[in-house]
Design a protein around this motif. Structure first.
Motif, PDB file in Angstrom:
ATOM      1  N   PHE A 351      46.952  26.606  46.507  1.00  0.00           N
ATOM      2  CA  PHE A 351      45.768  26.532  45.637  1.00  0.00           C
ATOM      3  C   PHE A 351      44.476  26.879  46.360  1.00  0.00           C
ATOM      4  O   PHE A 351      43.580  27.501  45.779  1.00  0.00           O
ATOM      5  CB  PHE A 351      45.700  25.161  44.964  1.00  0.00           C
ATOM      6  N   GLY A 352      44.367  26.492  47.604  1.00  0.00           N
ATOM      7  CA  GLY A 352      43.170  26.825  48.376  1.00  0.00           C
ATOM      8  C   GLY A 352      42.988  28.327  48.483  1.00  0.00           C
ATOM      9  O   GLY A 352      41.888  28.856  48.292  1.00  0.00           O
ATOM     10  N   ALA A 353      44.083  29.042  48.758  1.00  0.00           N
ATOM     11  CA  ALA A 353      44.026  30.495  48.906  1.00  0.00           C
ATOM     12  C   ALA A 353      43.683  31.164  47.575  1.00  0.00           C
ATOM     13  O   ALA A 353      42.904  32.124  47.528  1.00  0.00           O
ATOM     14  CB  ALA A 353      45.350  31.019  49.448  1.00  0.00           C
ATOM     15  N   VAL A 354      44.243  30.641  46.472  1.00  0.00           N
ATOM     16  CA  VAL A 354      43.946  31.202  45.151  1.00  0.00           C
ATOM     17  C   VAL A 354      42.467  30.990  44.809  1.00  0.00           C
ATOM     18  O   VAL A 354      41.761  31.917  44.404  1.00  0.00           O
ATOM     19  CB  VAL A 354      44.826  30.548  44.053  1.00  0.00           C
ATOM     20  N   GLY A 355      41.992  29.775  45.030  1.00  0.00           N
ATOM     21  CA  GLY A 355      40.587  29.476  44.732  1.00  0.00           C
ATOM     22  C   GLY A 355      39.659  30.346  45.554  1.00  0.00           C
ATOM     23  O   GLY A 355      38.605  30.783  45.086  1.00  0.00           O
ATOM     24  N   CYS A 356      40.080  30.629  46.763  1.00  0.00           N
ATOM     25  CA  CYS A 356      39.295  31.455  47.667  1.00  0.00           C
ATOM     26  C   CYS A 356      39.213  32.889  47.146  1.00  0.00           C
ATOM     27  O   CYS A 356      38.153  33.518  47.165  1.00  0.00           O
ATOM     28  CB  CYS A 356      39.972  31.403  49.026  1.00  0.00           C
ATOM     29  N   LEU A 357      40.339  33.411  46.656  1.00  0.00           N
ATOM     30  CA  LEU A 357      40.331  34.754  46.064  1.00  0.00           C
ATOM     31  C   LEU A 357      39.382  34.797  44.858  1.00  0.00           C
ATOM     32  O   LEU A 357      38.639  35.759  44.668  1.00  0.00           O
ATOM     33  CB  LEU A 357      41.747  35.149  45.642  1.00  0.00           C
ATOM     34  N   LEU A 358      39.393  33.739  44.075  1.00  0.00           N
ATOM     35  CA  LEU A 358      38.537  33.702  42.880  1.00  0.00           C
ATOM     36  C   LEU A 358      37.056  33.674  43.256  1.00  0.00           C
ATOM     37  O   LEU A 358      36.215  34.179  42.522  1.00  0.00           O
ATOM     38  CB  LEU A 358      38.886  32.482  42.019  1.00  0.00           C
TER      39      LEU A 358
END
Ligand code: ADP
Length: 362
Positions: A351-358
């Motif tokens: 989730f951290g990586a996804v949020g970072c992409l967003l």
């Protein structure tokens, strides 16, 4: 970061204490404004990333988590989920260099402690400027995004203590607030989320996934997380832990404690004789239960304090780790008298990586 749509490729990277999590958006539509160079670069990267689900000795793509038909910032595509040990960061950087990723002069968004620790290496090795984002902001943002997309993302466990009967059941998370997030990575952070853009970090504990792996390696000589979990699955923790019945001869009735409750983790290990009878499997299981129960108990106290009933457990400690998930599910239910629910998410540690992409799109 950008006034318009950022140039491809779109990555989000979470560089943690143990694992690097990389999320890559592969466009499957055609955009008019895309330049030839961009198309070329994207092709090259997609080809490399999709050619295999294993990169070198340690990189892995979690194919089972891949999300097709994702819409991000008006573009349609596939989200890919990749991880490798943080200790291999330098190998990753030289690989990126040799694959020509350095020439893209693109922007990479990064979160986690490593975004700070490796910032200079990214600049020097691959000429990339990292855009750094806070890991807990990213985590919450990622959870909201993936959960909204994936109807089967969130689940709970029914009959958690019955070996052949426990099942994972989808949980309707459309009205989630307030909820607690217990992120079990190397260490643990506990957050209380009260609305889509409001949360606070309640507390944390240094006794987390890294503690399990570290202690397990010390006690059993195992080399990997997968090995540690495999040992734990086969072990019997009562050879290691002292139970209520070992002390009382039975139940502790006055306070409703069953004789089978663990009274003292590793309590048998003070005896030379008992140490001789504890196998590596038993020690691995006792380590797993010690760490898991401690986290469960802190999580429950936080939930009581914050007056919250839904507790979402995430982080890679839960990867291939049904033992801990079942234990958390049982413990939350039992010790709260049925008022609290342990919830889990399919994309565990990403989730951290996804949020970072967003964040790149903001
Ligand atoms: P961090 O951001 O601190 O690296 P993660 O959410 O990635 O945290 O979780 C790291 C933990 O996940 C490890 O401490 C370990 O308990 C567990 N884990 C799961 N899979 C692996 C793996 N392949 N290698 C190492 N640790 C793993």
């Amino acid at each position: 970061v950008f006034n318009t749509v950022p140039p491809m490729p779109w990555f989000g990277m979470d560089i943690g204490g143990t694992l690097v999590k990389l999320v890559y958006f592969e466009p499957t539509d055609k955009a008019k404004e895309e330049t030839a160079l961009e198309t070329e670069t994207v092709k090259k990267i997609s080809h490399y990333l999709k050619s295999s689900s294993a990169y070198g000795k340690t990189g892995k793509r979690d194919v089972h988590l891949q999300m097709d038909n994702c819409c991000i910032n008006g573009r349609y595509g596939t989200l890919h989920f990749i991880r490798f040990p943080t200790s291999e960061m330098h190998v990753f950087l030289s690989l990126a260099k040799s694959k020509g990723i350095a020439d893209m002069a693109s922007t990479v968004c990064a979160t986690g402690g490593g975004a700070y620790k490796f910032e200079e290496d990214f600049r020097r090795e691959v000429n990339l400027q990292l855009h750094k984002f806070d890991e807990l902001d990213s985590l919450i943002h990622g959870i909201h995004f993936i959960e909204a997309y994936n109807t089967h993302e969130c689940y709970y466990i029914e009959n958690p203590m019955v070996d052949d009967k426990y099942i994972k059941i989808p949980y309707d998370f459309s009205h989630p607030y307030p909820f607690l997030v217990v992120n079990i990575g190397s260490g643990v952070s506990i957050l209380a989320v009260t609305s889509p853009d409001q949360y606070k970090r309640v507390t944390g504990t240094s006794i987390g996934g890294g503690t399990f792996l570290g202690l397990c390696a010390l006690l059993t000589g195992c080399e990997t997380f997968e090995e540690a979990i495999a040992l734990a699955k086969k072990g019997d923790s009562t050879k290691v832990d002292k139970l209520v019945k070992d002390i009382y001869g039975g139940d502790y009735k006055k306070f409703g404690l069953s004789g089978d409750t663990i009274a003292c983790s590793f309590g048998h290990m003070m005896s030379k004789e008992k140490r001789k009878t504890a196998s590596p499997e038993d020690l691995a299981r006792a380590t797993l239960l010690t760490v898991t129960n401690n986290i469960g108990s802190i999580a429950r106290m936080c939930a009581v304090n914050e007056n919250i009933e839904r507790v979402v457990f995430v982080g890679n400690f839960l990867r291939v780790n049904d033992v801990s998930m079942r234990l958390l599910a049982y413990a939350m239910d039992f010790w709260s008298g049925g008022t609290m629910k342990a919830l889990f998410l399919q994309h565990e540690g990403y989730f951290g990586a996804v949020g970072c992409l967003l964040e790149l799109m903001k």
